[in-house]
Design an enzyme around this catalytic site. Structure first.
Site, PDB file in Angstrom:
ATOM      1  N   TYR A   1      39.897 -21.485  43.517  1.00  0.00           N
ATOM      2  CA  TYR A   1      38.783 -20.548  43.586  1.00  0.00           C
ATOM      3  C   TYR A   1      38.124 -20.611  44.952  1.00  0.00           C
ATOM      4  O   TYR A   1      38.234 -21.607  45.670  1.00  0.00           O
ATOM      5  CB  TYR A   1      37.761 -20.777  42.459  1.00  0.00           C
ATOM      6  CG  TYR A   1      36.839 -21.961  42.617  1.00  0.00           C
ATOM      7  CD1 TYR A   1      35.607 -21.836  43.278  1.00  0.00           C
ATOM      8  CD2 TYR A   1      37.158 -23.197  42.078  1.00  0.00           C
ATOM      9  CE1 TYR A   1      34.744 -22.920  43.396  1.00  0.00           C
ATOM     10  CE2 TYR A   1      36.300 -24.269  42.184  1.00  0.00           C
ATOM     11  CZ  TYR A   1      35.094 -24.131  42.843  1.00  0.00           C
ATOM     12  OH  TYR A   1      34.241 -25.204  42.963  1.00  0.00           O
ATOM     13  N   CYS A   2      37.469 -19.518  45.281  1.00  0.00           N
ATOM     14  CA  CYS A   2      36.699 -19.398  46.509  1.00  0.00           C
ATOM     15  C   CYS A   2      35.364 -18.765  46.127  1.00  0.00           C
ATOM     16  O   CYS A   2      34.912 -18.926  44.997  1.00  0.00           O
ATOM     17  CB  CYS A   2      37.485 -18.582  47.536  1.00  0.00           C
ATOM     18  SG  CYS A   2      36.895 -18.814  49.224  1.00  0.00           S
TER      19      CYS A   2
END
Length: 161
Positions: A96-97
């Protein structure tokens, strides 16, 4: 109005015909093989499902501002050099970012795939993790977030979709 002029609206949805059921099945099954969402990640982490490692691919500054509890911090640029020491070979990696406007988790997922890891991208990223009211870890401890009613039921209960 003249009978020769059409009064029916132009169909935007149908301007391109939908795929056949067979093509739709292949497309949506493939999409689910590559992606997961914040609700499913939260449920699996809360249940202690083994075999999943969640990886935050953002900068140290972003990580310290807040991250998913239990996630591993591994910025995309360092994956090739550090993945072997931080991620077990039997783990499914979930990257994830920041959120939907950022493709950092996509680049990270590609880096993990190139190293041979099974990988999924968490759609929505950190933004939707927070917006759905899931806890975050900061330098000051665990923070419990309010649910954004535009992203999840205000009760905090799963949407059951």
């Amino acid at each position: 109005m003249s009978a020769s002029l059409s009064t029916s609206p132009t169909a935007a949805v149908l301007s391109t015909p939908p795929a056949t059921a067979e093509l739709a099945i292949a497309h949506f099954a493939a999409k689910l093989a590559f992606e997961t969402d914040v609700s499913d990640v939260h449920a699996d982490l809360a249940a202690g499902v083994p075999g999943i490692t969640v990886v935050d691919t953002r900068s140290l500054e972003a990580w310290e501002q807040g991250h998913i509890p239990g996630a591993v911090h591994l910025p995309t640029a360092r994956i090739a050099a550090r993945a072997a020491e931080l991620i077990g070979p039997d783990q499914v990696v979930v990257t994830y970012c920041w959120g939907p406007g950022c493709n950092g988790s996509t680049r990270a997922a590609l880096a993990f795939a190139r190293l041979g890891h099974p990988v999924k991208e968490m759609i929505g990223g950190y933004e939707y993790w927070v917006r759905e009211g899931f806890p975050t870890q900061t330098l000051l401890g665990v923070r419990h977030n309010d649910v954004d009613p535009l992203t999840a039921p205000a009760s905090g209960a799963a949407c059951a979709c």
